[in-house]
Design a protein around this motif. Structure first.
Motif, PDB file in Angstrom:
ATOM      1  N   GLY A 228       0.831  -1.199   0.000  1.00 43.13           N
ATOM      2  CA  GLY A 228       0.000   0.000   0.000  1.00 43.13           C
ATOM      3  C   GLY A 228       0.863   1.245   0.000  1.00 43.13           C
ATOM      4  N   PRO A 229       0.285   2.361   0.419  1.00 39.52           N
ATOM      5  CA  PRO A 229       0.975   3.655   0.300  1.00 39.52           C
ATOM      6  C   PRO A 229       2.319   3.727   1.027  1.00 39.52           C
ATOM      7  CG  PRO A 229      -1.336   3.984   0.836  1.00 39.52           C
ATOM      8  CD  PRO A 229      -1.075   2.517   0.925  1.00 39.52           C
ATOM      9  N   GLU A 230       2.437   3.154   2.228  1.00 36.17           N
ATOM     10  CA  GLU A 230       3.719   3.211   2.942  1.00 36.17           C
ATOM     11  C   GLU A 230       4.810   2.485   2.164  1.00 36.17           C
ATOM     12  OE1 GLU A 230       3.034   1.636   6.873  1.00 36.17           O
ATOM     13  OE2 GLU A 230       2.810   3.647   7.703  1.00 36.17           O
ATOM     14  N   ARG A 231       4.536   1.273   1.727  1.00 34.86           N
ATOM     15  CA  ARG A 231       5.532   0.506   0.977  1.00 34.86           C
ATOM     16  C   ARG A 231       5.868   1.210  -0.337  1.00 34.86           C
ATOM     17  NH1 ARG A 231       8.242  -3.994   1.265  1.00 34.86           N
ATOM     18  NH2 ARG A 231       7.101  -4.817   3.026  1.00 34.86           N
ATOM     19  N   GLU A 232       4.858   1.735  -1.012  1.00 32.13           N
ATOM     20  CA  GLU A 232       5.099   2.433  -2.286  1.00 32.13           C
ATOM     21  C   GLU A 232       6.002   3.652  -2.084  1.00 32.13           C
ATOM     22  OE1 GLU A 232       1.304   3.294  -4.085  1.00 32.13           O
ATOM     23  OE2 GLU A 232       0.703   1.190  -3.957  1.00 32.13           O
TER      24      GLU A 232
ATOM     25  N   TYR B 135       8.168   4.139   0.421  1.00 31.91           N
ATOM     26  CA  TYR B 135       9.511   3.640   0.734  1.00 31.91           C
ATOM     27  C   TYR B 135      10.229   3.233  -0.557  1.00 31.91           C
ATOM     28  CZ  TYR B 135      13.349   0.680   1.751  1.00 31.91           C
ATOM     29  OH  TYR B 135      14.607   0.138   1.732  1.00 31.91           O
ATOM     30  N   LEU B 136       9.566   2.459  -1.414  1.00 29.41           N
ATOM     31  CA  LEU B 136      10.173   1.985  -2.659  1.00 29.41           C
ATOM     32  C   LEU B 136      10.539   3.144  -3.590  1.00 29.41           C
ATOM     33  CD1 LEU B 136       7.984  -1.182  -3.319  1.00 29.41           C
ATOM     34  CD2 LEU B 136      10.398  -1.116  -2.615  1.00 29.41           C
ATOM     35  N   LYS B 137       9.735   4.203  -3.572  1.00 30.61           N
ATOM     36  CA  LYS B 137      10.031   5.387  -4.375  1.00 30.61           C
ATOM     37  C   LYS B 137      11.380   5.972  -3.967  1.00 30.61           C
ATOM     38  CE  LYS B 137       8.327  10.124  -4.864  1.00 30.61           C
ATOM     39  NZ  LYS B 137       7.221  11.034  -4.517  1.00 30.61           N
ATOM     40  N   TYR B 138      11.610   6.138  -2.655  1.00 34.32           N
ATOM     41  CA  TYR B 138      12.878   6.712  -2.199  1.00 34.32           C
ATOM     42  C   TYR B 138      14.032   5.727  -2.372  1.00 34.32           C
ATOM     43  CZ  TYR B 138      10.573  10.884  -0.629  1.00 34.32           C
ATOM     44  OH  TYR B 138       9.867  12.055  -0.604  1.00 34.32           O
ATOM     45  N   ALA B 139      13.787   4.446  -2.198  1.00 37.09           N
ATOM     46  CA  ALA B 139      14.850   3.455  -2.415  1.00 37.09           C
ATOM     47  C   ALA B 139      15.327   3.509  -3.857  1.00 37.09           C
ATOM     48  CB  ALA B 139      14.352   2.056  -2.052  1.00 37.09           C
ATOM     49  N   LYS B 140      14.400   3.614  -4.799  1.00 35.86           N
ATOM     50  CA  LYS B 140      14.780   3.711  -6.213  1.00 35.86           C
ATOM     51  C   LYS B 140      15.516   5.014  -6.482  1.00 35.86           C
ATOM     52  CE  LYS B 140      13.054   3.587 -10.965  1.00 35.86           C
ATOM     53  NZ  LYS B 140      14.303   4.091 -11.410  1.00 35.86           N
ATOM     54  N   ARG B 141      15.067   6.088  -5.877  1.00 37.07           N
ATOM     55  CA  ARG B 141      15.745   7.379  -6.065  1.00 37.07           C
ATOM     56  C   ARG B 141      17.180   7.322  -5.552  1.00 37.07           C
ATOM     57  NH1 ARG B 141      11.684  12.395  -4.677  1.00 37.07           N
ATOM     58  NH2 ARG B 141      10.289  12.112  -6.443  1.00 37.07           N
ATOM     59  N   ILE B 142      17.391   6.644  -4.422  1.00 36.73           N
ATOM     60  CA  ILE B 142      18.759   6.496  -3.904  1.00 36.73           C
ATOM     61  C   ILE B 142      19.605   5.734  -4.913  1.00 36.73           C
ATOM     62  CG2 ILE B 142      20.181   5.365  -2.136  1.00 36.73           C
ATOM     63  CD1 ILE B 142      17.786   5.959  -0.199  1.00 36.73           C
ATOM     64  N   ASP B 143      19.056   4.653  -5.435  1.00 33.64           N
ATOM     65  CA  ASP B 143      19.796   3.856  -6.413  1.00 33.64           C
ATOM     66  C   ASP B 143      20.187   4.713  -7.622  1.00 33.64           C
ATOM     67  OD1 ASP B 143      19.372   1.764  -4.685  1.00 33.64           O
ATOM     68  OD2 ASP B 143      17.910   0.736  -5.946  1.00 33.64           O
ATOM     69  N   ASP B 144      19.270   5.567  -8.078  1.00 26.65           N
ATOM     70  CA  ASP B 144      19.538   6.401  -9.252  1.00 26.65           C
ATOM     71  C   ASP B 144      20.496   7.547  -8.922  1.00 26.65           C
ATOM     72  OD1 ASP B 144      17.791   4.773 -10.661  1.00 26.65           O
ATOM     73  OD2 ASP B 144      16.099   6.165 -10.527  1.00 26.65           O
ATOM     74  N   ALA B 145      20.196   8.311  -7.880  1.00 30.15           N
ATOM     75  CA  ALA B 145      20.992   9.499  -7.538  1.00 30.15           C
ATOM     76  C   ALA B 145      22.325   9.140  -6.896  1.00 30.15           C
ATOM     77  CB  ALA B 145      20.197  10.407  -6.605  1.00 30.15           C
TER      78      ALA B 145
ATOM     79  N   LEU C  60       7.772   7.899  16.142  1.00 31.24           N
ATOM     80  CA  LEU C  60       7.199   7.631  14.826  1.00 31.24           C
ATOM     81  C   LEU C  60       6.800   6.169  14.726  1.00 31.24           C
ATOM     82  CD1 LEU C  60       9.870   9.376  12.547  1.00 31.24           C
ATOM     83  CD2 LEU C  60       7.613  10.260  13.162  1.00 31.24           C
ATOM     84  N   PRO C  61       5.718   5.864  14.011  1.00 30.48           N
ATOM     85  CA  PRO C  61       5.460   4.464  13.693  1.00 30.48           C
ATOM     86  C   PRO C  61       6.661   3.921  12.929  1.00 30.48           C
ATOM     87  CG  PRO C  61       3.625   5.858  12.982  1.00 30.48           C
ATOM     88  CD  PRO C  61       4.734   6.772  13.407  1.00 30.48           C
ATOM     89  N   HIS C  62       6.977   2.643  13.134  1.00 32.27           N
ATOM     90  CA  HIS C  62       8.185   2.085  12.536  1.00 32.27           C
ATOM     91  C   HIS C  62       8.177   2.160  11.012  1.00 32.27           C
ATOM     92  CE1 HIS C  62       8.722   0.610  16.638  1.00 32.27           C
ATOM     93  NE2 HIS C  62      10.000   0.709  16.332  1.00 32.27           N
TER      94      HIS C  62
ATOM     95  N   ARG D  21      11.004   4.224   8.592  1.00 34.51           N
ATOM     96  CA  ARG D  21      11.723   3.700   7.418  1.00 34.51           C
ATOM     97  C   ARG D  21      11.642   4.667   6.248  1.00 34.51           C
ATOM     98  NH1 ARG D  21       9.519  -2.482   7.590  1.00 34.51           N
ATOM     99  NH2 ARG D  21       9.447  -2.415   9.852  1.00 34.51           N
ATOM    100  N   ILE D  22      10.458   5.236   6.048  1.00 32.18           N
ATOM    101  CA  ILE D  22      10.263   6.172   4.940  1.00 32.18           C
ATOM    102  C   ILE D  22      11.081   7.433   5.173  1.00 32.18           C
ATOM    103  CG2 ILE D  22       8.570   7.634   3.762  1.00 32.18           C
ATOM    104  CD1 ILE D  22       6.488   5.371   4.481  1.00 32.18           C
TER     105      ILE D  22
END
Length: 160
Positions: free
Chosen positions: A14-18, A20-30, A132-134, A138-139
């Motif tokens: 759902g939205p939390e995982r999405e 998180y994955l958005k920023y993980a991909k951005r880290i990989d790219d940037a 913060l909620p765990h 992470r996000i």
């Protein structure tokens, strides 16, 4: 320099995982241009022991096992060191420049970190005094890692 988040509990789809994955991909790219990344996530189930101290000990052992091989263990801890985004980027860049190849960020369960993890921590790191909620932690951590990569690369994402 590889980055890992090792956390107790699982992000639901759902939205939390999405996010998180958005920023993980951005880290990989940037992060490629500044030798930071990729970012991986390891999730371990919450412990089921009766007492909080037993749960902390069990979770700490499994967090450490999943972070084996990391050059530094950074524990998210409310009483830990707080950084500005710029200072965090400099800290991360220094670890990279010192030749560290893998940093693991550990997020404990609802009862906190066990003694074995606290004793092995290279750094106790705070995202701030708020609880913060765990999943949200992470996000926020993933976004700050991305922000640090952009600061180090001179990208305009961070405009402070």
């Amino acid at each position: 320099m590889r980055l890992s988040i090792v956390a107790v509990g699982r992000l639901k789809d759902g939205p939390e995982r999405e996010l998180y994955l958005k920023y993980a991909k951005r880290i990989d790219d940037a992060g490629r241009s500044v030798a930071i990344g990729p970012l991986t996530l390891s999730e371990i189930p919450e412990a089921r022991q009766v007492s909080a101290s037993q749960r902390r000990a069990d979770e700490a052992g499994r967090l450490l096992q999943n972070a084996a091989g990391a050059d530094s263990l950074i524990l998210l801890e409310v009483g830990g060191k707080a950084f500005t985004s710029e200072a965090f980027a400099r800290w991360l860049g220094t670890r990279r420049d010192d030749g560290q190849r893998h940093l693991a960020f550990l997020i404990g369960g609802p009862d906190g970190h066990g003694d074995s993890a606290l004793e092995r921590a290279t750094l106790k790191f705070s995202l701030g005094p708020l609880t913060l909620p765990h999943g949200l932690a992470r996000i926020v951590l993933a976004e700050q890692l991305y922000r640090a990569a952009t600061i180090l690369s001179g990208h305009p994402y961070h405009r402070a």
